[in-house]
Design an enzyme around this catalytic site. Structure first.
Site, PDB file in Angstrom:
ATOM      1  N   HIS A 358      31.494  38.572  45.379  1.00 53.14           N
ATOM      2  CA  HIS A 358      32.235  39.579  44.608  1.00 53.14           C
ATOM      3  C   HIS A 358      31.467  40.853  44.323  1.00 53.14           C
ATOM      4  O   HIS A 358      32.012  41.768  43.709  1.00 53.14           O
ATOM      5  CB  HIS A 358      32.676  38.999  43.264  1.00 53.14           C
ATOM      6  CG  HIS A 358      33.893  38.139  43.358  1.00 53.14           C
ATOM      7  ND1 HIS A 358      35.162  38.656  43.257  1.00 53.14           N
ATOM      8  CD2 HIS A 358      34.032  36.821  43.586  1.00 53.14           C
ATOM      9  CE1 HIS A 358      36.032  37.673  43.382  1.00 53.14           C
ATOM     10  NE2 HIS A 358      35.379  36.548  43.595  1.00 53.14           N
ATOM     11  N   LYS A 546      39.787  49.116  32.417  1.00 56.76           N
ATOM     12  CA  LYS A 546      38.895  48.209  33.145  1.00 56.76           C
ATOM     13  C   LYS A 546      37.660  48.008  32.293  1.00 56.76           C
ATOM     14  O   LYS A 546      37.447  48.741  31.342  1.00 56.76           O
ATOM     15  CB  LYS A 546      38.525  48.784  34.517  1.00 56.76           C
ATOM     16  CG  LYS A 546      38.097  50.262  34.461  1.00 56.76           C
ATOM     17  CD  LYS A 546      37.807  50.838  35.840  1.00 56.76           C
ATOM     18  CE  LYS A 546      39.027  51.217  36.628  1.00 56.76           C
ATOM     19  NZ  LYS A 546      39.216  50.371  37.809  1.00 56.76           N
ATOM     20  N   ARG A 547      36.832  47.022  32.638  1.00 59.75           N
ATOM     21  CA  ARG A 547      35.584  46.849  31.903  1.00 59.75           C
ATOM     22  C   ARG A 547      34.770  48.139  31.910  1.00 59.75           C
ATOM     23  O   ARG A 547      34.835  48.919  32.858  1.00 59.75           O
ATOM     24  CB  ARG A 547      34.758  45.709  32.521  1.00 59.75           C
ATOM     25  CG  ARG A 547      35.249  44.316  32.176  1.00 59.75           C
ATOM     26  CD  ARG A 547      35.270  44.028  30.696  1.00 59.75           C
ATOM     27  NE  ARG A 547      33.925  43.948  30.140  1.00 59.75           N
ATOM     28  CZ  ARG A 547      33.265  42.823  29.913  1.00 59.75           C
ATOM     29  NH1 ARG A 547      33.823  41.653  30.176  1.00 59.75           N
ATOM     30  NH2 ARG A 547      32.039  42.825  29.416  1.00 59.75           N
ATOM     31  N   LYS A 552      31.742  52.275  37.149  1.00 61.96           N
ATOM     32  CA  LYS A 552      33.178  52.582  37.125  1.00 61.96           C
ATOM     33  C   LYS A 552      33.445  54.007  36.633  1.00 61.96           C
ATOM     34  O   LYS A 552      34.547  54.528  36.769  1.00 61.96           O
ATOM     35  CB  LYS A 552      33.926  51.563  36.251  1.00 61.96           C
ATOM     36  CG  LYS A 552      33.948  50.141  36.856  1.00 61.96           C
ATOM     37  CD  LYS A 552      34.657  49.154  35.927  1.00 61.96           C
ATOM     38  CE  LYS A 552      34.671  47.722  36.437  1.00 61.96           C
ATOM     39  NZ  LYS A 552      35.717  47.468  37.449  1.00 61.96           N
ATOM     40  N   THR A 654      41.334  45.457  41.424  1.00 62.64           N
ATOM     41  CA  THR A 654      42.699  44.944  41.487  1.00 62.64           C
ATOM     42  C   THR A 654      43.600  45.716  40.531  1.00 62.64           C
ATOM     43  O   THR A 654      44.815  45.729  40.702  1.00 62.64           O
ATOM     44  CB  THR A 654      42.750  43.439  41.123  1.00 62.64           C
ATOM     45  OG1 THR A 654      42.018  43.234  39.913  1.00 62.64           O
ATOM     46  CG2 THR A 654      42.181  42.579  42.227  1.00 62.64           C
ATOM     47  N   LYS A 658      47.700  46.859  40.821  1.00 62.79           N
ATOM     48  CA  LYS A 658      48.750  46.653  39.814  1.00 62.79           C
ATOM     49  C   LYS A 658      49.467  47.961  39.517  1.00 62.79           C
ATOM     50  O   LYS A 658      50.699  47.995  39.390  1.00 62.79           O
ATOM     51  CB  LYS A 658      48.142  46.112  38.513  1.00 62.79           C
ATOM     52  CG  LYS A 658      47.475  44.756  38.629  1.00 62.79           C
ATOM     53  CD  LYS A 658      46.670  44.454  37.356  1.00 62.79           C
ATOM     54  CE  LYS A 658      45.720  43.293  37.567  1.00 62.79           C
ATOM     55  NZ  LYS A 658      44.684  43.200  36.509  1.00 62.79           N
TER      56      LYS A 658
HETATM   57  C1  LIG Z   1      43.371  43.475  36.573  1.00 61.14           C
HETATM   58  C2  LIG Z   1      42.498  43.354  35.388  1.00 61.14           C
HETATM   59  C3  LIG Z   1      41.148  43.721  35.467  1.00 61.14           C
HETATM   60  C4  LIG Z   1      40.509  44.275  36.727  1.00 61.14           C
HETATM   61  O1  LIG Z   1      40.620  45.698  36.716  1.00 61.14           O
HETATM   62  P1  LIG Z   1      39.758  46.605  37.694  1.00 61.14           P
HETATM   63  O2  LIG Z   1      40.326  47.974  37.478  1.00 61.14           O
HETATM   64  O3  LIG Z   1      40.003  46.129  39.089  1.00 61.14           O
HETATM   65  O4  LIG Z   1      38.349  46.502  37.271  1.00 61.14           O
HETATM   66  C5  LIG Z   1      40.367  43.592  34.326  1.00 61.14           C
HETATM   67  N1  LIG Z   1      40.881  43.137  33.169  1.00 61.14           N
HETATM   68  C6  LIG Z   1      42.185  42.796  33.061  1.00 61.14           C
HETATM   69  C7  LIG Z   1      42.703  42.323  31.748  1.00 61.14           C
HETATM   70  C8  LIG Z   1      43.034  42.891  34.157  1.00 61.14           C
HETATM   71  O5  LIG Z   1      44.316  42.529  34.035  1.00 61.14           O
END
Ligand SMILES: *Cc1c(COP(=O)(O)O)cnc(C)c1O
Length: 810
Positions: A358, A546-547, A552, A654, A658
């Site tokens: 990952h 995101k985190r 990022k 991901t 979404k």
């Molecule tokens: C999809 C998702 C992530 C991943 O987000 P990235 O933008 O790909 O880092 C992290 N936390 C939650 C709650 C998510 O639903």
């Protein structure tokens, strides 16, 4: 599935609350209704759950076990109702009884057993495996505390424990009779038997009981119910010896019990950082050992096959290196308990285990001190040592060209156990999670292993379940889509491509645009309730959720906001499209710089939102406690999806998928799956900017980037950094100085300044595009149409046919 009508639902809910719960329906709270509905839904699902498991047993089909330290499942009631075909009737029943279904469903705590993308991926995979009728299960840990709850207090992140199990969790079933014992530490004794084989005996180990709790995983309207098995650590000494013990022993006993229960106590809140805690290593072994024991017990139940056939019936996918002790643990079980010789055990193991990588971030590559492994897991240490000896010898003999690289290949080097190397050597498949990421693994990060085992490396671009992330979270848009192209897309997400035919259909696009506006108005309402900030639903909703991580680059985003604010202060009548910048992000509690960025975002929010001179043209919102449920509220209301990681750093992402699926346009770098999104929608339908991965690697290798030069030549950048340095945004002058120093004195390791100009320019294009709504809606619809590729159904079909060799149960 026998369908409950709306009337039957009303009847059943009344029956459960009154007859079973002893509460009259007139008095019942949302909480009472929540538990009543969970009980009714479980009754409907349980028959299918039993039948599914029975069918797997009878047909002796091959099954996949997805081992993961994280499953970020969020809430389950609404998705279980949806997948069992009961959601509409249940909603109608609740409404008829005067309840708001959303309020009832939000009684459920988020199962936050994960940090971010990696854990959410595991949850999406389980949904797709069940919906595609594949025999497969998740194996994880039932942490008593999930990822911390984040509060923002005076602009700072404060962490609270997430005690999600404080009330009954309605989806789990405790299977005490399937508990297994796990052993730590102890002494190993070796005996030579008469036939010349070796036997190992363990003494004085610390015994921990692993008790499984099963959670159903419901396929989409197909009668399949698979399992997510979560292990809980318990001390198994009975309470009777407590009665007889002296008080010193009593406290010793309680200490011991506490230290055992700690193993499934809490999830480590690091997303992709190395954490050297011994407890974390215990957790990893606990997951691996209990899962393997239960898998083998299941395999042996019909007793007709030798474990030589294990790879024909079982495949184990390990989610990152966290469960890579599965390699030596399976070897241990096969040799010490099942009496196989090394070569047979090795063949079985390496035909059964497959590994997903990952990340290539060096700080996230797991390594354990050899001494720690040796004292906590003495027998596994012996086995890892032997795997390493044999592997290094083979490289030396068969690959003279790699002899001077052995140090970089060795599983044990510099007194550390390298988990990624163990996982690669001990498995038959190594996959990356997006095309670019897999190429970086093969050509750069793991090129020596690629030379040794080219056939093992493969790509499986990540995906998300479109049933949750479109059908469930955006029902109005889903209805519009089904109105024009029919409902097949729910089972075959590639059908979304038919939407291309409607990407210039103005009346249709106007309806879609109306739905987006409603979603934005709903989010605006939520923002107002939570923060008191008033936002205009007609502004551009620009979202980064995101985190929080330097790679990022939330910092680049907030620099853009500060730049726009500076421009508006210079020229308050500037004609810009109003924008609302929305952030959601947790920082690991020990990650100082990430917390500084959260502070800066919140400070800018309070300055900008309260500055009437800019006439509400800019708003900044930081929504606290980003988790799955919050993502579900924000994503359907997003116009712009910020995917701005330093190229090469984000393995896939991901969140990008979404938001695309809900009609947002991506502002992104050529990183992770953004590249594959661009390849599909074309440059005209995405906003790409910034350095490429090759350019980033070139700078890392050869130097040539001097952040200070940009500070001196770009006055917009200098102004922002000087504002931070001089305390223009701080209540104290020193407040944001560290960000200034970090960028200029550590030479901006994530290229924030380097990409600044391109980022600002791209946002100007975004604004122009938004002014042309028909064009914007055409771009948006094009994105939805192509998003079918990013369904985890596609990902799982690829895993099943190319790695797992699994057949659907039709
Ligand atoms: C999809 C998702 C992530 C991943 O987000 P990235 O933008 O790909 O880092 C992290 N936390 C939650 C709650 C998510 O639903």
């Amino acid at each position: 599935m026998p369908h409950l009508t709306t009337d039957k639902w009303i009847e059943a809910i009344k029956h459960k609350t009154e007859k079973v719960g002893g509460i009259s329906i007139g008095e019942a709270s949302e909480r009472d209704l929540f538990y009543a509905i969970c009980a009714i839904a479980s009754e409907e699902m349980n028959k299918n759950w039993i039948d599914t498991q029975e069918k797997y047993r009878e047909t002796e089909c091959k099954q996949v076990y997805y081992l993961s330290m994280e499953f970020l499942v969020g809430r389950l009631l609404e998705s279980n109702l949806l997948n069992s075909g009961m959601l509409n009737e249940c909603n109608s029943a609740l409404e008829a009884m005067g309840f708001d279904p959303e309020k009832v469903y939000s009684v459920e705590p988020d199962a936050g057993l994960g940090n971010g993308g990696l854990g959410r991926l595991a949850a999406c995979f389980l949904e797709s495996i069940a919906s595609l009728k594949f025999p497969g299960h998740g194996c994880g840990i039932r942490y008593r505390y999930g990822l911390f709850e984040q509060r923002i207090i005076h602009g700072h992140q404060v962490e609270l424990p997430d005690y999600w199990l404080k009330e009954d969790y309605p989806w789990e079933t405790r299977k005490a009779e399937e508990a297994v014992d796990i052993h730590f530490g102890g002494d190993i004794h070796m005996f030579k038997k008469n036939d010349g084989t070796l036997e190992f005996k363990y003494e004085n180990t610390d015994k921990v009981t692993a008790v499984p709790y099963d959670v159903p995983v419901v396929g989409y309207q197909n009668q399949v119910v698979n399992s997510l098995r979560l292990w809980s650590a318990e001390s198994n000494s009975g309470s009777s010896d407590l009665l007889t013990s002296k008080s010193s022993q009593y406290f010793h006993h309680l200490d011991h019990k506490h230290s055992i229960e700690q193993i499934s106590g809490f999830l480590y809140p690091d997303d992709s950082g190395y954490d050297g805690k011994i407890l974390r290593l215990k957790q990893q072994y606990f997951l691996v050992s209990s899962s393997l024991k239960s898998i083998i017990r299941q395999f042996k139940k019909n007793g007709r096959h030798s474990l030589m056939h294990l790879p024909d019936r079982v495949v184990i996918q390990i989610n990152d290196t966290h469960p890579s002790l599965a390699v030596p643990e399976l070897m241990r079980i096969l040799m010490d308990e099942e009496r196989f010789g090394w070569d047979d055990a090795w063949e079985i193991t390496t035909k059964t285990i497959a590994y997903t990588n990952h990340t290539t971030l060096s700080e996230a590559l797991e390594k354990w001190p050899q001494d720690m492994v040796k004292s906590l897991l003495p027998r596994l240490h012996m086995i890892i040592y032997e795997i390493n000896e044999r592997f290094c010898r083979k490289v030396w003999e068969d690959h003279p060209e790699l002899r001077d690289k052995i140090h970089e290949l060795a599983i044990i080097a510099d007194n550390q156990v390298h988990m990624a190397r163990l996982a690669i050597v001990g498995s038959f498949s190594v996959n990356g999670v997006a095309r670019l990421h897999t190429e970086i693994l093969k050509k750069k990060e793991m090129s020596n292993f690629y030379t040794l085992f080219p056939e093992r490396f493969n790509n499986k671009t990540n995906g998300i379940t479109h049933r949750r992330w479109l059908l469930q979270v955006n029902p109005e848009l889903s209805t519009l889509i089904s109105d024009v192209i029919g409902p097949q897309w729910i089972q075959r997400p590639n059908h979304l491509i038919s939407l291309l035919r409607y990407s210039n259909d103005v009346p249709f696009l106007e309806r879609v645009s109306e739905v987006k506006l409603q979603n934005k108005a709903r989010l605006a309402q939520f923002i107002h309730e939570k923060t008191g900030i008033v936002v205009d639903e007609r502004s551009i909703f620009d979202v980064q959720i995101k985190r929080l991580h330097e790679y990022k680059r939330q910092l680049l985003n907030i620099f853009h906001v500060i730049h726009l604010y500076n421009e508006l202060k210079d020229n308050p009548s500037l004609d810009i499209t109003p924008r609302t910048f929305i952030f959601g992000a947790k920082a690991a509690p020990s990650y100082y710089f990430a917390k500084e960025v959260i502070k800066l975002i919140n400070r800018m929010a309070s300055i900008i939102n309260n500055d009437t001179s800019i006439q509400g043209k800019l708003k900044v919102v930081f929504l606290e406690n980003y988790n799955v449920s919050l993502a579900e509220k924000i994503i359907p209301a997003t116009d712009i999806s910020e995917q701005i990681s330093t190229a090469s750093k984000e393995a896939s992402g991901t969140g990008n998928m979404k938001m695309m699926m809900n009609g947002a346009l991506t502002v992104g770098t050529l990183d992770g799956a953004n590249i594959e999104i661009r390849d599909l929608v074309g440059d005209r339908n995405i906003f790409i900017f910034g350095l490429t991965a090759d350019e980033v690697h070139d700078y890392y290798q050869n130097g040539g980037y001097v952040a200070r030069d940009i500070y001196h030549t770009d006055e917009r950048v200098r102004r922002i950094l000087d504002q931070l340095n001089e305390g223009a945004f701080g209540s104290q002058e020193i407040e944001f100085k560290d960000i200034f120093y970090h960028i200029l004195y550590h030479n901006d390791p994530y290229f924030v300044l380097k990409d600044f100009d391109a980022y600002i320019e791209t946002h100007e294009l975004v604004e122009q595009a938004y002014r042309n709504q028909p064009k914007w809606m055409n771009m948006s619809m094009t994105n939805i149409a192509y998003s079918g590729k990013f369904s985890s159904d596609r990902t799982i079909q690829e895993y099943a046919s190319e790695i797992w060799k699994l057949k659907r149960m039709d």
